[in-house]
Design an enzyme around this catalytic site. Structure first.
Site, PDB file in Angstrom:
ATOM      1  N   ASP A  35       0.817  -1.224   0.000  1.00 33.56           N
ATOM      2  CA  ASP A  35       0.000   0.000   0.000  1.00 33.56           C
ATOM      3  C   ASP A  35       0.849   1.272   0.000  1.00 33.56           C
ATOM      4  O   ASP A  35       0.323   2.378   0.129  1.00 33.56           O
ATOM      5  CB  ASP A  35      -0.947   0.005   1.207  1.00 33.56           C
ATOM      6  CG  ASP A  35      -0.208  -0.079   2.534  1.00 33.56           C
ATOM      7  OD1 ASP A  35       1.047  -0.062   2.519  1.00 33.56           O
ATOM      8  OD2 ASP A  35      -0.872  -0.146   3.583  1.00 33.56           O
ATOM      9  N   GLY A  36       2.169   1.108  -0.129  1.00 31.25           N
ATOM     10  CA  GLY A  36       3.038   2.287  -0.240  1.00 31.25           C
ATOM     11  C   GLY A  36       3.639   2.723   1.088  1.00 31.25           C
ATOM     12  O   GLY A  36       4.478   3.623   1.113  1.00 31.25           O
ATOM     13  N   GLU A  37       3.243   2.106   2.199  1.00 30.91           N
ATOM     14  CA  GLU A  37       3.836   2.488   3.491  1.00 30.91           C
ATOM     15  C   GLU A  37       5.279   2.001   3.565  1.00 30.91           C
ATOM     16  O   GLU A  37       5.623   0.982   2.972  1.00 30.91           O
ATOM     17  CB  GLU A  37       3.039   1.867   4.644  1.00 30.91           C
ATOM     18  CG  GLU A  37       1.705   2.534   4.864  1.00 30.91           C
ATOM     19  CD  GLU A  37       0.954   1.962   6.065  1.00 30.91           C
ATOM     20  OE1 GLU A  37       1.498   1.097   6.772  1.00 30.91           O
ATOM     21  OE2 GLU A  37      -0.193   2.391   6.269  1.00 30.91           O
TER      22      GLU A  37
ATOM     23  N   ARG B 286       8.603  27.085   3.422  1.00 36.61           N
ATOM     24  CA  ARG B 286       7.928  28.262   2.844  1.00 36.61           C
ATOM     25  C   ARG B 286       6.873  28.856   3.762  1.00 36.61           C
ATOM     26  O   ARG B 286       6.792  30.034   3.982  1.00 36.61           O
ATOM     27  CB  ARG B 286       7.173  27.836   1.588  1.00 36.61           C
ATOM     28  CG  ARG B 286       7.960  27.911   0.348  1.00 36.61           C
ATOM     29  CD  ARG B 286       7.069  27.654  -0.855  1.00 36.61           C
ATOM     30  NE  ARG B 286       7.872  27.110  -1.924  1.00 36.61           N
ATOM     31  CZ  ARG B 286       7.979  25.832  -2.179  1.00 36.61           C
ATOM     32  NH1 ARG B 286       7.312  24.944  -1.464  1.00 36.61           N
ATOM     33  NH2 ARG B 286       8.756  25.409  -3.136  1.00 36.61           N
ATOM     34  N   GLN B 287       6.027  27.956   4.290  1.00 31.47           N
ATOM     35  CA  GLN B 287       4.853  28.420   5.029  1.00 31.47           C
ATOM     36  C   GLN B 287       5.264  28.658   6.484  1.00 31.47           C
ATOM     37  O   GLN B 287       5.074  27.809   7.344  1.00 31.47           O
ATOM     38  CB  GLN B 287       3.764  27.329   4.907  1.00 31.47           C
ATOM     39  CG  GLN B 287       2.391  27.744   5.349  1.00 31.47           C
ATOM     40  CD  GLN B 287       1.692  28.676   4.370  1.00 31.47           C
ATOM     41  OE1 GLN B 287       1.996  28.683   3.182  1.00 31.47           O
ATOM     42  NE2 GLN B 287       0.765  29.462   4.879  1.00 31.47           N
TER      43      GLN B 287
ATOM     44  N   ASP C  64      19.545  38.537  -5.340  1.00 32.05           N
ATOM     45  CA  ASP C  64      18.739  39.680  -4.895  1.00 32.05           C
ATOM     46  C   ASP C  64      19.323  40.228  -3.600  1.00 32.05           C
ATOM     47  O   ASP C  64      20.209  39.614  -2.993  1.00 32.05           O
ATOM     48  CB  ASP C  64      17.259  39.283  -4.699  1.00 32.05           C
ATOM     49  CG  ASP C  64      17.103  38.095  -3.779  1.00 32.05           C
ATOM     50  OD1 ASP C  64      17.745  38.076  -2.715  1.00 32.05           O
ATOM     51  OD2 ASP C  64      16.345  37.165  -4.130  1.00 32.05           O
TER      52      ASP C  64
ATOM     53  N   LYS D 171      16.984  44.243  -9.789  1.00 26.09           N
ATOM     54  CA  LYS D 171      16.002  44.028 -10.860  1.00 26.09           C
ATOM     55  C   LYS D 171      15.344  45.346 -11.237  1.00 26.09           C
ATOM     56  O   LYS D 171      14.903  46.081 -10.369  1.00 26.09           O
ATOM     57  CB  LYS D 171      14.882  43.118 -10.346  1.00 26.09           C
ATOM     58  CG  LYS D 171      15.164  41.655 -10.492  1.00 26.09           C
ATOM     59  CD  LYS D 171      13.906  40.866 -10.158  1.00 26.09           C
ATOM     60  CE  LYS D 171      14.315  39.479  -9.724  1.00 26.09           C
ATOM     61  NZ  LYS D 171      13.266  38.709  -9.135  1.00 26.09           N
TER      62      LYS D 171
ATOM     63  N   ASP E 132      22.780  31.237  -4.604  1.00 24.18           N
ATOM     64  CA  ASP E 132      21.460  31.304  -3.962  1.00 24.18           C
ATOM     65  C   ASP E 132      21.350  30.155  -2.960  1.00 24.18           C
ATOM     66  O   ASP E 132      22.107  29.185  -3.035  1.00 24.18           O
ATOM     67  CB  ASP E 132      20.373  31.164  -5.042  1.00 24.18           C
ATOM     68  CG  ASP E 132      19.070  31.852  -4.635  1.00 24.18           C
ATOM     69  OD1 ASP E 132      18.928  32.227  -3.458  1.00 24.18           O
ATOM     70  OD2 ASP E 132      18.195  32.011  -5.504  1.00 24.18           O
TER      71      ASP E 132
HETATM   72  C1  R5P Z   1      13.738  32.255  -2.733  1.00 25.62           C
HETATM   73  O1  R5P Z   1      13.384  32.799  -1.703  1.00 25.62           O
HETATM   74  C2  R5P Z   1      14.950  31.384  -2.774  1.00 25.62           C
HETATM   75  O2  R5P Z   1      16.024  31.972  -2.094  1.00 25.62           O
HETATM   76  C3  R5P Z   1      15.360  31.073  -4.212  1.00 25.62           C
HETATM   77  O3  R5P Z   1      15.729  32.291  -4.847  1.00 25.62           O
HETATM   78  C4  R5P Z   1      14.249  30.425  -4.976  1.00 25.62           C
HETATM   79  O4  R5P Z   1      13.781  29.300  -4.293  1.00 25.62           O
HETATM   80  C5  R5P Z   1      14.700  30.032  -6.365  1.00 25.62           C
HETATM   81  O5  R5P Z   1      13.610  29.490  -7.029  1.00 25.62           O
HETATM   82  P1  R5P Z   1      13.628  29.183  -8.583  1.00 25.62           P
HETATM   83  O6  R5P Z   1      14.839  28.305  -8.852  1.00 25.62           O
HETATM   84  O7  R5P Z   1      12.337  28.463  -8.828  1.00 25.62           O
HETATM   85  O8  R5P Z   1      13.718  30.482  -9.301  1.00 25.62           O
END
Ligand code: R5P
Length: 292
Positions: A35-37, A92-93, A162, A185, A211
């Site tokens: 079942d994928g477990e 993220r969240q 950035d 930018k 990054d």
């Molecule tokens: C954003 O906050 C992160 O630091 C990266 O800049 C981001 O996750 C890069 O995403 P992607 O490769 O989809 O442009």
């Protein structure tokens, strides 16, 4: 001497870590039920031992593998359990953006903290996440192994994509004795955006765009395309964590990237930055292990 166990996708970090600490690496038996477990069993007696569990969380369902390994160590009476998480998912969240949402970054950290005594994570997206584990937690930096990889390639300018990411670029540039800047930018039209170093002229220079995450590659590809057009001698696309979703790598190549580099926090063909040593040093500093 600690016992090191790892789950899927984390062999590279675990083997560097075990070698650096002269620790015993122990295999895990994994099975998948129809079942994928998942099923996990640490194949040696860990009672009374300090256990280090290495599990990166990409793809995100590796959260389950991480929790299973931590739990296996706990249930089998390890003296201490350390979670080494080269890439932490669900970051993220980190707050309620809309009513009704889950704050995934917090609950994931809280869950992990219930099954271990200590967490070592790498380059968390937001520093606040560290507190949410509820146990001793370190947010480690990959600056040294990133700088080592860039030094081998004679990079002389480190650029952040950035302004928010410029501290990392500055730290790595300082280690290298290189210049640093961030890309600014400017929207030229509804469809056209210009990305240009804020202050530096990079004509003829060997540049790395650094990054924390390369996900779809969009940010990095845009940056590199414009730097190449601007006449830099070489452009390296560098992500501490390289997820390379979909056509990310193809996009980066089409933009003219001379080489794509990423950490082995998420294993891929671009994982040329080895981060296991960062964890080994941190573990030695906690007193759980002795660095070789
Ligand atoms: C954003 O906050 C992160 O630091 C990266 O800049 C981001 O996750 C890069 O995403 P992607 O490769 O989809 O442009």
């Amino acid at each position: 001497m600690p016992v090191v166990v790892h789950g899927p996708g984390s062999a590279s970090v675990a083997s560097t870590l075990a070698a650096d600490l002269d620790a015993q690496a122990c295999t895990v038996e994994w099975k998948e039920f129809p079942d994928g477990e998942s099923y996990a069993r640490i194949t040696r007696d860990v009672s009374g031992q300090d256990v280090v569990v290495v599990q990166s969380m990409y793809p995100a369902d590796r959260f389950t593998h991480l929790m299973m390994l931590l739990n296996a160590a706990r249930e089998n009476h390890a003296a201490s359990v350390t979670a080494v998480i080269p890439y932490l998912a669900y970051q993220r969240q980190d707050k309620l953006f809309l009513e009704g949402e889950a704050v995934s970054a917090r609950w994931v950290a809280q869950c992990i903290g219930t099954q271990c005594d200590r967490v070592l994570a790498l380059e968390l997206h937001k520093p606040v996440i560290r507190q949410w584990f509820g146990v001793d937690a370190l947010d480690l930096s990959a600056d040294e192994p990133v700088a080592a990889a860039l030094r081998q390639r004679d990079v002389d300018v480190v650029l952040a994509p950035d302004a928010g990411a410029r501290e990392r670029a500055e730290r790595v540039a300082r280690i290298l004795g290189a210049d640093h800047d961030f890309l600014e930018k400017t929207r030229l039209s509804g469809t056209e955006v210009r990305m240009k170093p804020k202050a530096l002229d990079v004509t003829g220079r060997r540049v790395a765009v650094l990054d924390d995450i390369i996900s779809t590659g969009g940010t990095m590809a845009k940056a590199i395309e414009q730097l190449k057009k601007g006449g830099c001698a070489a452009a390296y696309g560098v992500g501490v964590h390289g997820l390379f979703l979909g056509e990310a790598a193809a996009k980066l190549r089409a933009a003219g990237t001379d080489e794509i580099l990423a950490g082995d926090s998420v294993e891929s063909q671009y994982s040329q930055i080895h981060v296991g040593g960062v964890f080994a040093q941190a573990l030695a500093a906690t007193g759980v292990a002795k660095h070789q």
